[in-house]
Design an enzyme around this catalytic site. Sequence first.
Site, PDB file in Angstrom:
ATOM      1  N   ASP A  22       0.830  -1.214   0.000  1.00  0.00           N
ATOM      2  CA  ASP A  22       0.000   0.000   0.000  1.00  0.00           C
ATOM      3  C   ASP A  22       0.864   1.264   0.000  1.00  0.00           C
ATOM      4  O   ASP A  22       1.994   1.254   0.484  1.00  0.00           O
ATOM      5  CB  ASP A  22      -0.913  -0.024   1.233  1.00  0.00           C
ATOM      6  N   HIS A  39       2.696   3.605  -8.804  1.00  0.00           N
ATOM      7  CA  HIS A  39       2.528   2.176  -9.133  1.00  0.00           C
ATOM      8  C   HIS A  39       3.746   1.683  -9.916  1.00  0.00           C
ATOM      9  O   HIS A  39       4.241   0.584  -9.693  1.00  0.00           O
ATOM     10  CB  HIS A  39       1.259   1.964  -9.956  1.00  0.00           C
ATOM     11  N   LEU A 133      10.751 -20.472  -4.804  1.00  0.00           N
ATOM     12  CA  LEU A 133       9.717 -19.618  -4.213  1.00  0.00           C
ATOM     13  C   LEU A 133       8.402 -19.681  -5.003  1.00  0.00           C
ATOM     14  O   LEU A 133       8.397 -19.631  -6.228  1.00  0.00           O
ATOM     15  CB  LEU A 133      10.229 -18.165  -4.202  1.00  0.00           C
TER      16      LEU A 133
HETATM   17  C1  IPE Z   1      -5.525  -2.654  -0.402  1.00  0.00           C
HETATM   18  O1  IPE Z   1      -5.182  -1.319  -0.539  1.00  0.00           O
HETATM   19  C2  IPE Z   1      -5.420  -3.349  -1.731  1.00  0.00           C
HETATM   20  C3  IPE Z   1      -4.089  -3.457  -2.295  1.00  0.00           C
HETATM   21  C4  IPE Z   1      -2.965  -3.065  -1.755  1.00  0.00           C
HETATM   22  C5  IPE Z   1      -4.038  -4.106  -3.564  1.00  0.00           C
HETATM   23  P1  IPE Z   1      -6.272  -0.175  -0.707  1.00  0.00           P
HETATM   24  O2  IPE Z   1      -5.529   1.095  -0.818  1.00  0.00           O
HETATM   25  O3  IPE Z   1      -7.181  -0.517  -1.827  1.00  0.00           O
HETATM   26  O4  IPE Z   1      -7.092  -0.267   0.665  1.00  0.00           O
HETATM   27  P2  IPE Z   1      -7.918   0.829   1.444  1.00  0.00           P
HETATM   28  O5  IPE Z   1      -8.885   1.417   0.484  1.00  0.00           O
HETATM   29  O6  IPE Z   1      -6.945   1.843   1.936  1.00  0.00           O
HETATM   30  O7  IPE Z   1      -8.562   0.082   2.573  1.00  0.00           O
HETATM   31  C1  IPE Z   2      -1.474   0.274  -3.407  1.00  0.00           C
HETATM   32  O1  IPE Z   2      -1.260   1.654  -3.397  1.00  0.00           O
HETATM   33  C2  IPE Z   2      -1.627  -0.297  -4.787  1.00  0.00           C
HETATM   34  C3  IPE Z   2      -3.005  -0.637  -5.155  1.00  0.00           C
HETATM   35  C4  IPE Z   2      -4.045  -0.626  -4.359  1.00  0.00           C
HETATM   36  C5  IPE Z   2      -3.215  -1.063  -6.526  1.00  0.00           C
HETATM   37  P1  IPE Z   2      -2.453   2.664  -3.441  1.00  0.00           P
HETATM   38  O2  IPE Z   2      -2.787   2.945  -4.869  1.00  0.00           O
HETATM   39  O3  IPE Z   2      -3.588   2.189  -2.613  1.00  0.00           O
HETATM   40  O4  IPE Z   2      -1.790   3.957  -2.796  1.00  0.00           O
HETATM   41  P2  IPE Z   2      -2.438   4.891  -1.696  1.00  0.00           P
HETATM   42  O5  IPE Z   2      -2.887   4.008  -0.568  1.00  0.00           O
HETATM   43  O6  IPE Z   2      -3.578   5.607  -2.334  1.00  0.00           O
HETATM   44  O7  IPE Z   2      -1.327   5.805  -1.297  1.00  0.00           O
HETATM   45 MG    MG Z   3      -4.076   2.391  -0.653  1.00  0.00          MG
END
Ligand code: IPE
Ligand code: IPE
Ligand code: MG
Length: 248
Positions: A22, A39, A133
């Site tokens: 995240d 990303h 792995l």
């Molecule tokens: C969880 O992250 C999903 C992934 C890392 C793929 P999100 O950014 O979608 O989760 P919330 O919305 O903060 O709970």
């Molecule tokens: C995690 O990073 C990746 C995905 C959920 C695809 P985020 O895109 O949720 O990044 P934040 O949480 O908004 O910073």
């Molecule tokens: Mg996120």
Amino acid sequence: MSQLLGKIEKDRLPRHIAIIMDGNGRWAKEKGEDRLFGHFHGVESVRNIVEGCAELGVEYLTLYAFSTENWDRPEYEVVGLMELLVSTIRKEVESLNKNNIRLHVIGDMSMLPDYARKELNEALSITEKNTGLNLIMALSYSGRWELLNAVKNIAFEVKQGRLTVEAIDQDILQRFLCTSNFPDPELMIRTSGEFRISNFLLYQLAYAELYFTNVRWPDFRKENLYEAILDYQGRERRFGKTSEQLSN
Ligand code: IPE
Ligand code: IPE
Ligand code: MG
């Protein structure tokens, strides 16, 4: 060798580590960039952590890459993520193979665009025979989707007369999950300072040790992984028992 790496007890490694990757969007925003830039840089962390786990001898690594709920993000981000997924797999499959890494996918593949599903299926079969792995990508995945799916499939088996209600136990239930071939994660890491599960492996994380760090995913590297593993190794896993019972 890094100091942290030297402190890890190799005979007490988690067999399975699961990570909620995240913070890509915030990482990019903080640099005045577009979320997709985050990303894009997150892929570098994936490469580094996969390598770190393989070097250590971790057997299973599950990476939460895209949740069921992430489909509701702005279209340009969803499309950008799908394209990044496909180009990354295309670029990395050779090196996965070279390093004896086997790719798996869990999630609702029917939701993916055709071109992404095709690329994934190819990578799955190319790495199928590898014995190192196990890299499990959670894509279009959510724990609730998985459990709903399992319930439906079990009900169908009962309806067909191939399974009785009495025979359903935890072993059977586990066989209907996407993770039926993998042990439960012992360690779950979430980056970027959020303290929640966000629909990840709801059933499988029942007794996982949870580790949260403020580090954003694009900054997460092997040293951060070692820190998480050391933290895990310092914990007492009681599984409902008392401390005294464990030392006997
Ligand atoms: C969880 O992250 C999903 C992934 C890392 C793929 P999100 O950014 O979608 O989760 P919330 O919305 O903060 O709970
Ligand atoms: C995690 O990073 C990746 C995905 C959920 C695809 P985020 O895109 O949720 O990044 P934040 O949480 O908004 O910073
Ligand atoms: Mg996120």
